[in-house]
Write a protein that holds these residues in place. Sequence first.
Motif, PDB file in Angstrom:
ATOM      1  N   LEU A  65       0.863  -1.192   0.000  1.00 11.93           N
ATOM      2  CA  LEU A  65       0.000   0.000   0.000  1.00 11.93           C
ATOM      3  C   LEU A  65       0.890   1.228   0.000  1.00 11.93           C
ATOM      4  O   LEU A  65       0.471   2.304  -0.426  1.00 11.93           O
ATOM      5  CB  LEU A  65      -0.892   0.017   1.246  1.00 11.93           C
ATOM      6  N   PHE A  99      -7.509  -3.594   9.437  1.00 10.10           N
ATOM      7  CA  PHE A  99      -7.200  -2.170   9.579  1.00 10.10           C
ATOM      8  C   PHE A  99      -7.619  -1.663  10.958  1.00 10.10           C
ATOM      9  O   PHE A  99      -8.536  -2.211  11.577  1.00 10.10           O
ATOM     10  CB  PHE A  99      -7.917  -1.363   8.496  1.00 10.10           C
ATOM     11  N   SER A 101      -9.260   0.930  11.651  1.00  9.83           N
ATOM     12  CA  SER A 101     -10.661   1.372  11.662  1.00  9.83           C
ATOM     13  C   SER A 101     -11.616   0.263  11.226  1.00  9.83           C
ATOM     14  O   SER A 101     -12.778   0.505  10.974  1.00  9.83           O
ATOM     15  CB  SER A 101     -10.808   2.563  10.720  1.00  9.83           C
ATOM     16  N   ALA A 103     -12.315  -0.813   8.550  1.00  6.34           N
ATOM     17  CA  ALA A 103     -12.490  -0.556   7.108  1.00  6.34           C
ATOM     18  C   ALA A 103     -13.576  -1.411   6.472  1.00  6.34           C
ATOM     19  O   ALA A 103     -13.415  -1.917   5.363  1.00  6.34           O
ATOM     20  CB  ALA A 103     -11.153  -0.736   6.382  1.00  6.34           C
ATOM     21  N   TYR A 105     -16.919  -2.045   4.412  1.00 10.27           N
ATOM     22  CA  TYR A 105     -17.568  -1.266   3.340  1.00 10.27           C
ATOM     23  C   TYR A 105     -18.942  -0.847   3.854  1.00 10.27           C
ATOM     24  O   TYR A 105     -19.831  -1.691   4.009  1.00 10.27           O
ATOM     25  CB  TYR A 105     -17.690  -2.098   2.063  1.00 10.27           C
TER      26      TYR A 105
ATOM     27  N   ARG B  53     -25.607  -0.554 -11.084  1.00  5.37           N
ATOM     28  CA  ARG B  53     -26.004  -0.105  -9.740  1.00  5.37           C
ATOM     29  C   ARG B  53     -25.801   1.405  -9.594  1.00  5.37           C
ATOM     30  O   ARG B  53     -26.657   2.121  -9.107  1.00  5.37           O
ATOM     31  CB  ARG B  53     -25.193  -0.853  -8.676  1.00  5.37           C
ATOM     32  N   GLU B 126     -18.670  10.488  -0.750  1.00  6.31           N
ATOM     33  CA  GLU B 126     -18.652   9.032  -0.545  1.00  6.31           C
ATOM     34  C   GLU B 126     -17.236   8.465  -0.694  1.00  6.31           C
ATOM     35  O   GLU B 126     -16.756   7.712   0.159  1.00  6.31           O
ATOM     36  CB  GLU B 126     -19.602   8.362  -1.553  1.00  6.31           C
ATOM     37  N   SER B 129     -14.975   9.681   2.119  1.00  6.29           N
ATOM     38  CA  SER B 129     -15.193   8.945   3.359  1.00  6.29           C
ATOM     39  C   SER B 129     -14.597   7.533   3.252  1.00  6.29           C
ATOM     40  O   SER B 129     -14.025   7.023   4.216  1.00  6.29           O
ATOM     41  CB  SER B 129     -16.682   8.954   3.649  1.00  6.29           C
ATOM     42  N   THR B 133     -11.561   6.303   5.842  1.00  4.61           N
ATOM     43  CA  THR B 133     -11.825   5.154   6.715  1.00  4.61           C
ATOM     44  C   THR B 133     -11.131   3.893   6.187  1.00  4.61           C
ATOM     45  O   THR B 133     -11.467   2.785   6.598  1.00  4.61           O
ATOM     46  CB  THR B 133     -13.334   4.887   6.873  1.00  4.61           C
ATOM     47  N   GLU B 134     -10.207   4.068   5.297  1.00  2.00           N
ATOM     48  CA  GLU B 134      -9.335   2.998   4.761  1.00  2.00           C
ATOM     49  C   GLU B 134     -10.085   1.925   3.968  1.00  2.00           C
ATOM     50  O   GLU B 134      -9.557   0.844   3.750  1.00  2.00           O
ATOM     51  CB  GLU B 134      -8.545   2.340   5.911  1.00  2.00           C
ATOM     52  N   GLN B 135     -11.330   2.235   3.541  1.00  6.57           N
ATOM     53  CA  GLN B 135     -12.073   1.231   2.768  1.00  6.57           C
ATOM     54  C   GLN B 135     -11.442   1.002   1.396  1.00  6.57           C
ATOM     55  O   GLN B 135     -11.459  -0.109   0.866  1.00  6.57           O
ATOM     56  CB  GLN B 135     -13.530   1.671   2.584  1.00  6.57           C
ATOM     57  N   ASP B 137      -8.218   1.316   0.734  1.00  2.51           N
ATOM     58  CA  ASP B 137      -7.028   0.493   0.999  1.00  2.51           C
ATOM     59  C   ASP B 137      -7.420  -0.970   1.211  1.00  2.51           C
ATOM     60  O   ASP B 137      -6.750  -1.880   0.724  1.00  2.51           O
ATOM     61  CB  ASP B 137      -6.291   1.004   2.242  1.00  2.51           C
ATOM     62  N   ALA B 138      -8.525  -1.169   1.950  1.00  2.00           N
ATOM     63  CA  ALA B 138      -8.980  -2.543   2.222  1.00  2.00           C
ATOM     64  C   ALA B 138      -9.331  -3.261   0.924  1.00  2.00           C
ATOM     65  O   ALA B 138      -9.038  -4.453   0.751  1.00  2.00           O
ATOM     66  CB  ALA B 138     -10.187  -2.515   3.148  1.00  2.00           C
ATOM     67  N   MET B 139      -9.935  -2.518   0.010  1.00  2.00           N
ATOM     68  CA  MET B 139     -10.304  -3.097  -1.288  1.00  2.00           C
ATOM     69  C   MET B 139      -9.046  -3.494  -2.065  1.00  2.00           C
ATOM     70  O   MET B 139      -8.968  -4.571  -2.656  1.00  2.00           O
ATOM     71  CB  MET B 139     -11.093  -2.045  -2.067  1.00  2.00           C
ATOM     72  N   GLU B 140      -8.058  -2.619  -2.010  1.00  2.00           N
ATOM     73  CA  GLU B 140      -6.805  -2.871  -2.724  1.00  2.00           C
ATOM     74  C   GLU B 140      -6.086  -4.083  -2.136  1.00  2.00           C
ATOM     75  O   GLU B 140      -5.599  -4.942  -2.875  1.00  2.00           O
ATOM     76  CB  GLU B 140      -5.924  -1.625  -2.633  1.00  2.00           C
ATOM     77  N   THR B 144      -8.604  -6.300  -5.170  1.00  2.00           N
ATOM     78  CA  THR B 144      -9.541  -5.670  -6.108  1.00  2.00           C
ATOM     79  C   THR B 144      -8.961  -4.321  -6.521  1.00  2.00           C
ATOM     80  O   THR B 144      -8.468  -3.590  -5.660  1.00  2.00           O
ATOM     81  CB  THR B 144     -10.902  -5.452  -5.421  1.00  2.00           C
ATOM     82  N   TYR B 149     -13.151  -0.499  -9.832  1.00  2.00           N
ATOM     83  CA  TYR B 149     -14.423  -0.822  -9.190  1.00  2.00           C
ATOM     84  C   TYR B 149     -15.188   0.428  -8.770  1.00  2.00           C
ATOM     85  O   TYR B 149     -16.397   0.513  -8.962  1.00  2.00           O
ATOM     86  CB  TYR B 149     -14.163  -1.715  -7.970  1.00  2.00           C
TER      87      TYR B 149
END
Lengths: 254, 269
Positions: A65, A99, A101, A103, A105, B53, B126, B129, B133-135, B137-140, B144, B149
């Motif tokens: 990352l 993570f 937080s 994280a 979705y 969607r 969106e 945020s 909130t690292e979402q 990064d989490a996806m990566e 994904t 996406y």
Amino acid sequence: MAEKMKIKEHVESDEIISVSHLKIAFGSNRVLTDFNLGLRKGENVVVLGKSGCGKSVLIKCMVRLLAYDSGSLKVFGKEVQGLSQKELDSMRLRMGFLFQSSALYDSMTVRENLEFPLRRHHISSNKNEVNERVKETLENVGLYHAIDLMPSELSGGMRKRIGLARSLILKPEIMLYDEPTTGLDPITAREISNLMLRLQRTYNTSSIIISHDMHCARLTADRLAVINDGICYAEGTFNTLQASNDPFVKAFFN
Amino acid sequence: MAIDSDPNSPGAWSRVFGGMRKFFAEAGDISAFAIRFFREILFPPYEFREVIRQSYEIGYKSFSLVGITAFIIGLVLTLQSRPTLVEFGAEAWLPAMVGISIIREIGPVITALICAGKIGSGIGAELGSMRVTEQIDAMEVSGTNPFKYIVVSRMVATTVMVPVLVILGDTIALYGSFIAVKLKGAVSLKLFLSQVFESIDYGDVIPSIVKSVFFGFAIGLTGCFKGYYTKKGTAGVGRSANSAVVIGSLLIFIIDLIAVQITQFFGIF
């Protein structure tokens, strides 16, 4: 000398993560200057250090990352920075990341959060199989009843558990935890630490845990590494470091 | 104090150059972001489900706002234009004049500005945020490609849905105009529409739809760019949403200006 090298080679070949002479800087801020660390299969290593010393940066480099400036960081024997996108994706499939937080979705339910990695990687196209795997993973973290809730409806501890479940659903070989108990009350923090330990046995994972929580470190660590001034300042078991006379190391245990 | 207010002082000039450098750097970053979009859209995997969607979220959920605004614009424009035309004895030209105004200019621009406010800020907030909130990064980390996406799907959805909203908005605005005409005199919908369609041709409709495609692309681009690179926590989310609207609205007027120049150059109007 030759024997020493041979032993070192043997240790390195046993390591699934191997960090040597790692340097990372953000502008003039040198975070890691000459960092060395290894993670062996089945081992739990807790990384301690002051806030802003580069603990989270270290594990973010492990999944690319963040990029590092120089040195070597090998995961499963391959230099992370030299991987193609395809190789990187398959390496990431073998790793889980919790993570700080969580994280989750937040536009998806708990079920959709857990299904997401399965569907993205076409792990299973069979709906029943996907449901079964989601159910099994949620039962392992004790939150099957929350399957249809939205992340906004979950407490801090529940979010951590679901984050953990989402990371574990792909059955990773390595788990990276970024401050898993931060922001939780002591009872929930202890529950999460116990859960991490139990899941490590269930899924047979190796872990690097970034934490300030000494209870968590005591429960989960096979070995601790302390970061200071960008290097691995001290390394050893919990009891060894607890007995240390070094004022910096002692400060964590007091 | 004296140094700050003197435009010839080195401090003032360095601020001007600093501001210009920041502007060009941002323009360069947005261009690179747009180039990455075209590179990513060409290669699989294609996120059809997510595009559908997002099209629903962006298009269907904006329809009521666009529809109400378009109806009022059509109604008010007709009521405001009528006295002047009556004064010149050209009342019969009212449907044609309002029709041309709506289809060529007011319909696309007003709809795009509404979309920049609603959709652009929504996307900016969106994604911002998700970033803090690292979402993303989490996806990566889960293997994904978050750009494909999250960004590509939203930009495709805005590029497709804004022209659709413009067409629907134009239709509703014309109906609003008909209501206003009917309030002042007896005229059938058929007669009103025949007067409108006699005065417009493909040279009015096609450029209007083409520029709507660019408006939609600009709205998606600014919203996604600002959201995707949000920094500095929750305060940054607010800033991203705000600048997505400001830059998006500005781009709409710039695109409109360029579109008018191109259509006039080719003698389409």
